[in-house]
Design a protein around this motif. Structure first.
Motif, PDB file in Angstrom:
ATOM      1  N   THR A  71       0.837  -1.198   0.000  1.00 43.82           N
ATOM      2  CA  THR A  71       0.000   0.000   0.000  1.00 43.82           C
ATOM      3  C   THR A  71       0.873   1.251   0.000  1.00 43.82           C
ATOM      4  O   THR A  71       1.943   1.291   0.616  1.00 43.82           O
ATOM      5  CB  THR A  71      -0.916   0.043   1.238  1.00 43.82           C
ATOM      6  N   LYS A  72       0.398   2.267  -0.662  1.00 42.46           N
ATOM      7  CA  LYS A  72       1.094   3.549  -0.743  1.00 42.46           C
ATOM      8  C   LYS A  72       1.058   4.240   0.618  1.00 42.46           C
ATOM      9  O   LYS A  72       0.013   4.271   1.280  1.00 42.46           O
ATOM     10  CB  LYS A  72       0.415   4.420  -1.798  1.00 42.46           C
TER      11      LYS A  72
ATOM     12  N   THR B  10       5.214  11.158   1.018  1.00 47.14           N
ATOM     13  CA  THR B  10       4.436  10.108   0.377  1.00 47.14           C
ATOM     14  C   THR B  10       5.400   9.170  -0.328  1.00 47.14           C
ATOM     15  O   THR B  10       6.268   9.621  -1.072  1.00 47.14           O
ATOM     16  CB  THR B  10       3.446  10.709  -0.642  1.00 47.14           C
ATOM     17  N   VAL B  11       5.251   7.857  -0.069  1.00 43.10           N
ATOM     18  CA  VAL B  11       6.122   6.857  -0.679  1.00 43.10           C
ATOM     19  C   VAL B  11       5.247   5.823  -1.370  1.00 43.10           C
ATOM     20  O   VAL B  11       4.351   5.247  -0.753  1.00 43.10           O
ATOM     21  CB  VAL B  11       7.031   6.173   0.374  1.00 43.10           C
ATOM     22  N   ASP B  12       5.492   5.605  -2.660  1.00 42.38           N
ATOM     23  CA  ASP B  12       4.742   4.601  -3.413  1.00 42.38           C
ATOM     24  C   ASP B  12       5.025   3.202  -2.879  1.00 42.38           C
ATOM     25  O   ASP B  12       6.013   2.977  -2.170  1.00 42.38           O
ATOM     26  CB  ASP B  12       5.086   4.681  -4.901  1.00 42.38           C
ATOM     27  N   ALA B  13       4.166   2.256  -3.227  1.00 46.42           N
ATOM     28  CA  ALA B  13       4.223   0.886  -2.703  1.00 46.42           C
ATOM     29  C   ALA B  13       5.190  -0.001  -3.487  1.00 46.42           C
ATOM     30  O   ALA B  13       5.746   0.399  -4.506  1.00 46.42           O
ATOM     31  CB  ALA B  13       2.826   0.279  -2.746  1.00 46.42           C
ATOM     32  N   ASN B  14       5.362  -1.226  -2.992  1.00 43.15           N
ATOM     33  CA  ASN B  14       6.072  -2.318  -3.652  1.00 43.15           C
ATOM     34  C   ASN B  14       7.540  -2.025  -3.952  1.00 43.15           C
ATOM     35  O   ASN B  14       8.011  -2.157  -5.075  1.00 43.15           O
ATOM     36  CB  ASN B  14       5.344  -2.731  -4.934  1.00 43.15           C
ATOM     37  N   GLY B  15       8.285  -1.617  -2.938  1.00 45.49           N
ATOM     38  CA  GLY B  15       9.724  -1.438  -3.095  1.00 45.49           C
ATOM     39  C   GLY B  15      10.158  -0.090  -3.631  1.00 45.49           C
ATOM     40  O   GLY B  15      11.338   0.124  -3.873  1.00 45.49           O
ATOM     41  N   ARG B  16       9.242   0.817  -3.819  1.00 48.47           N
ATOM     42  CA  ARG B  16       9.606   2.160  -4.287  1.00 48.47           C
ATOM     43  C   ARG B  16      10.237   2.928  -3.119  1.00 48.47           C
ATOM     44  O   ARG B  16      10.011   2.627  -1.962  1.00 48.47           O
ATOM     45  CB  ARG B  16       8.384   2.926  -4.797  1.00 48.47           C
ATOM     46  N   TYR B  17      11.014   3.929  -3.460  1.00 48.42           N
ATOM     47  CA  TYR B  17      11.676   4.705  -2.412  1.00 48.42           C
ATOM     48  C   TYR B  17      11.569   6.195  -2.674  1.00 48.42           C
ATOM     49  O   TYR B  17      11.241   6.636  -3.778  1.00 48.42           O
ATOM     50  CB  TYR B  17      13.149   4.288  -2.262  1.00 48.42           C
ATOM     51  N   LEU B  18      11.872   6.951  -1.635  1.00 47.20           N
ATOM     52  CA  LEU B  18      11.867   8.408  -1.694  1.00 47.20           C
ATOM     53  C   LEU B  18      13.145   8.897  -1.044  1.00 47.20           C
ATOM     54  O   LEU B  18      13.500   8.462   0.052  1.00 47.20           O
ATOM     55  CB  LEU B  18      10.654   8.972  -0.942  1.00 47.20           C
TER      56      LEU B  18
END
Length: 161
Positions: free
Chosen positions: A58-59, A92-100
């Motif tokens: 989840t985001k 805000t950080v996107d889901a599934n291994g995404r990074y910021l």
């Protein structure tokens, strides 16, 4: 009774998985602003480069990134560590291994090292160390009251214990 126990266990495992599924990696940065060799006065700018990785499905929308930079008080007899500057920001950080990637503001630290100065033709006087020197950091990613991830420098971790 077994059904209630199964539901309780599944809720506990689900919350533990979500709490540990956000990774916080911190790289402290330093920039030497000035150094006066004669007076041993140093001014540095320190800040943090933070990478928040979301391994959940989840985001993470509107979570809070809290950060703090700690300083060591160098005045003789006052061995203390205190927060020099802290802050927080909504991210805000996107889901599934995404990074910021986020950078904190630069914070100036000024200190004088122990040294001796000429006070006469053949005499010197000792100048004690003073000022505040960078000591460490503490970073947390928080959703409401739940800590989703955190990173603490080793020097600060020793102070907390």
């Amino acid at each position: 009774m077994n059904t209630r126990l199964a539901i309780l266990c599944s809720l506990l495992f689900a919350s533990a998985a979500s709490a540990g599924s956000v990774d916080v990696a911190v790289k402290p940065e330093v920039e030497k602003k000035s150094a006066d060799i004669k007076t041993e006065k140093y001014v540095t700018a320190n800040w943090l480069k933070v990478r928040i990785t979301n391994y959940t499905g989840t985001k993470l929308d509107g979570v809070t990134l809290k950060w703090a930079l700690y300083a060591a008080n160098l005045r003789r007899g006052a061995d203390s560590i205190a927060v020099e500057k802290s802050g927080e920001m909504k991210i805000t950080v996107d889901a599934n291994g995404r990074y910021l990637d986020v950078e904190t503001p630069k914070v100036a630290f000024e200190y004088v090292r122990t040294h001796s100065e000429r006070s006469g033709r053949r005499s010197y006087k000792m100048v004690e160390e003073s000022g505040k020197k960078y000591h460490g950091f503490h970073v947390q990613v928080i959703n409401g009251t739940t800590v989703l991830g955190e990173a603490v420098s080793e020097a600060i971790r020793k102070q907390i214990k």
